[in-house]
Design an enzyme around this catalytic site. Structure first.
Site, PDB file in Angstrom:
ATOM      1  N   ARG A  13     -20.979  -3.788 -11.410  1.00  0.00           N
ATOM      2  CA  ARG A  13     -20.996  -2.767 -10.658  1.00  0.00           C
ATOM      3  C   ARG A  13     -19.974  -2.962  -9.469  1.00  0.00           C
ATOM      4  O   ARG A  13     -18.829  -2.336  -9.601  1.00  0.00           O
ATOM      5  CB  ARG A  13     -22.398  -2.490  -9.912  1.00  0.00           C
ATOM      6  CG  ARG A  13     -22.897  -1.386  -9.462  1.00  0.00           C
ATOM      7  CD  ARG A  13     -22.113  -0.892  -7.995  1.00  0.00           C
ATOM      8  NE  ARG A  13     -22.400  -1.831  -7.039  1.00  0.00           N
ATOM      9  CZ  ARG A  13     -21.660  -1.886  -5.884  1.00  0.00           C
ATOM     10  NH1 ARG A  13     -20.728  -1.020  -5.628  1.00  0.00           N
ATOM     11  NH2 ARG A  13     -21.743  -2.794  -5.036  1.00  0.00           N
ATOM     12  N   ASP A  14     -20.208  -3.892  -8.475  1.00  0.00           N
ATOM     13  CA  ASP A  14     -19.212  -3.767  -7.214  1.00  0.00           C
ATOM     14  C   ASP A  14     -17.821  -4.321  -8.103  1.00  0.00           C
ATOM     15  O   ASP A  14     -16.800  -3.839  -7.460  1.00  0.00           O
ATOM     16  CB  ASP A  14     -19.761  -4.992  -6.535  1.00  0.00           C
ATOM     17  CG  ASP A  14     -19.040  -4.796  -5.068  1.00  0.00           C
ATOM     18  OD1 ASP A  14     -18.419  -3.737  -4.906  1.00  0.00           O
ATOM     19  OD2 ASP A  14     -19.213  -5.732  -4.229  1.00  0.00           O
ATOM     20  N   HIS A 207     -23.182 -11.672   0.115  1.00  0.00           N
ATOM     21  CA  HIS A 207     -22.306 -11.127  -0.457  1.00  0.00           C
ATOM     22  C   HIS A 207     -21.125 -11.086   0.053  1.00  0.00           C
ATOM     23  O   HIS A 207     -20.827 -10.491   0.857  1.00  0.00           O
ATOM     24  CB  HIS A 207     -22.835  -9.568  -0.839  1.00  0.00           C
ATOM     25  CG  HIS A 207     -21.841  -8.583  -1.471  1.00  0.00           C
ATOM     26  ND1 HIS A 207     -22.369  -8.277  -2.740  1.00  0.00           N
ATOM     27  CD2 HIS A 207     -20.804  -8.202  -1.195  1.00  0.00           C
ATOM     28  CE1 HIS A 207     -21.635  -7.372  -3.008  1.00  0.00           C
ATOM     29  NE2 HIS A 207     -20.472  -7.269  -2.213  1.00  0.00           N
ATOM     30  N   HIS A 209     -16.782 -11.161  -0.272  1.00  0.00           N
ATOM     31  CA  HIS A 209     -15.397 -10.921  -0.843  1.00  0.00           C
ATOM     32  C   HIS A 209     -14.552 -11.903  -0.309  1.00  0.00           C
ATOM     33  O   HIS A 209     -14.530 -12.328   0.693  1.00  0.00           O
ATOM     34  CB  HIS A 209     -14.930  -9.308  -0.464  1.00  0.00           C
ATOM     35  CG  HIS A 209     -15.754  -8.316  -1.277  1.00  0.00           C
ATOM     36  ND1 HIS A 209     -15.311  -7.722  -2.428  1.00  0.00           N
ATOM     37  CD2 HIS A 209     -17.056  -7.792  -1.107  1.00  0.00           C
ATOM     38  CE1 HIS A 209     -16.217  -6.987  -2.792  1.00  0.00           C
ATOM     39  NE2 HIS A 209     -17.252  -7.148  -2.058  1.00  0.00           N
ATOM     40  N   CYS A 240     -13.503  -2.400  -3.310  1.00  0.00           N
ATOM     41  CA  CYS A 240     -14.310  -1.264  -2.977  1.00  0.00           C
ATOM     42  C   CYS A 240     -13.263   0.088  -2.876  1.00  0.00           C
ATOM     43  O   CYS A 240     -12.254  -0.406  -2.065  1.00  0.00           O
ATOM     44  CB  CYS A 240     -14.844  -1.490  -1.570  1.00  0.00           C
ATOM     45  SG  CYS A 240     -15.794   0.027  -1.123  1.00  0.00           S
ATOM     46  N   ASN A 249     -15.049  -9.839  -5.426  1.00  0.00           N
ATOM     47  CA  ASN A 249     -16.170 -10.683  -4.906  1.00  0.00           C
ATOM     48  C   ASN A 249     -15.682 -12.154  -5.233  1.00  0.00           C
ATOM     49  O   ASN A 249     -14.470 -12.517  -5.850  1.00  0.00           O
ATOM     50  CB  ASN A 249     -17.437 -10.411  -5.800  1.00  0.00           C
ATOM     51  CG  ASN A 249     -17.864  -9.104  -5.602  1.00  0.00           C
ATOM     52  OD1 ASN A 249     -17.405  -8.151  -6.233  1.00  0.00           O
ATOM     53  ND2 ASN A 249     -18.571  -8.695  -4.459  1.00  0.00           N
TER      54      ASN A 249
HETATM   55 ZN    ZN Z   1     -19.012  -5.751  -2.260  1.00  0.00          ZN
END
Ligand code: ZN
Length: 303
Positions: A13-14, A207, A209, A240, A249
């Protein structure tokens, strides 16, 4: 010592959301299948957003339908509002991750809604979810919790206030997202402590990055502060589309290497993760940035 650290795999996803290559549904399902074969128990599999805004995430229902039922795994769907939550429930997601921005600038550009509206959506999702007899698990990610690309610094009190409201609404796991890789390890420790004080019964997830190469140092600081669940993406892919110059990430295999070398257990198969990162370079059409993909494990398997 063998303290367990849980890693939530966010690559499908991310990770994929910010890649210019749009993977086919088959490749996205294969990515998830390979990750689960490598031991991943919780995977951010899909996002229920408007495919016009995020074409990389189109076909969430198709992806969920293609994954075989497995009660030992949690497939997470991202939802920004009640409509997204409804789609995630209908698609059979085991967990729904809601998102609230810690700051207006990113919130309006990324989610198309001011923070107050996002907080309202967060409550609506929790209320509706509580009404389901066998509803999915709920978690929340607070984006730009360490810095906003448009508004600049994000004060700790803004993050703590959202954590307090999320815990009140019934969210049992709350993540602080360093969406643009602005955090440093010492700030991570202070924010973890402040959030824990505000919501002592919620589990805190982090979370990170690696945009400014502080990602693994931040993960270290979080674990030292007692956090036992971290997001990471296989290969270190991601970013993003609404955060200028954001990069991926922290890489799952780099995080697993660091933790397991220190004696923590993650339940993940490092070699299988590295092979998955290598495979991913095919569909993406470019190398992935993880250190382990480049340098391999140490000691090497043959040593
Ligand atoms: Zn993220």
């Amino acid at each position: 010592m063998s303290l367990a650290i849980e890693i939530v795999e966010v690559g499908p996803r991310d990770g994929l959301q910010n890649e210019s290559a749009v993977l086919s549904a088959e490749d996205r399902v294969e990515f998830i299948t390979r990750l689960e074969a490598a031991g991943v128990r919780r995977v951010e599999a899909v996002s229920f957003v408007n495919p016009k805004r995020v074409p990389q995430m189109a076909g969430a229902e198709e992806i969920m339908a293609a994954l075989p039922t497995d009660l030992t795994r949690s497939r997470i769907g991202l939802a920004l509002n009640l409509r997204g939550w409804e789609r995630a429930v209908a698609a059979g997601c085991d967990e729904v991750n809601a998102v609230v921005s810690a700051s207006e600038g990113f919130g309006v550009r990324n989610q198309g809604a001011p923070v107050a509206a996002q907080l309202k959506a967060m409550r609506e999702i929790a209320e509706n979810n509580a009404g389901l007899p066998m509803g999915p698990k709920l978690s929340l990610t607070i984006s730009v919790a360490f810095g906003d690309p448009f508004d600049g610094e994000v004060p700790e009190r803004a993050v703590v206030e959202i954590v307090r409201r999320a815990a009140d609404a019934g969210y049992q796991e709350i993540a602080l997202g360093d969406t643009i890789g602005a955090a440093d390890p010492w700030t991570v420790r202070r924010r973890v402590e402040a959030c824990r004080e505000a919501a002592p019964h919620a589990r805190l997830r982090m979370h990170f990055h690696d945009t400014r190469k502080t990602g693994l140092a931040n993960a270290f600081a979080a674990v030292e502060a007692g956090v036992d669940v971290l997001d990471a993406s296989c290969g270190g892919i991601g970013g993003c589309p609404f955060a200028p110059r954001a990069t991926g990430n922290i890489a799952t295999e780099d995080l697993v290497y660091m933790l397991e070398r220190a004696g923590f257990s993650t339940g993940l198969d490092l070699d299988a993760l590295i092979r998955t990162a290598e495979w991913l370079e095919g569909p993406l059409g470019k190398p992935v940035p993880s250190g382990l993909r480049r340098a391999g494990r140490f000691p090497s398997a043959s040593a």
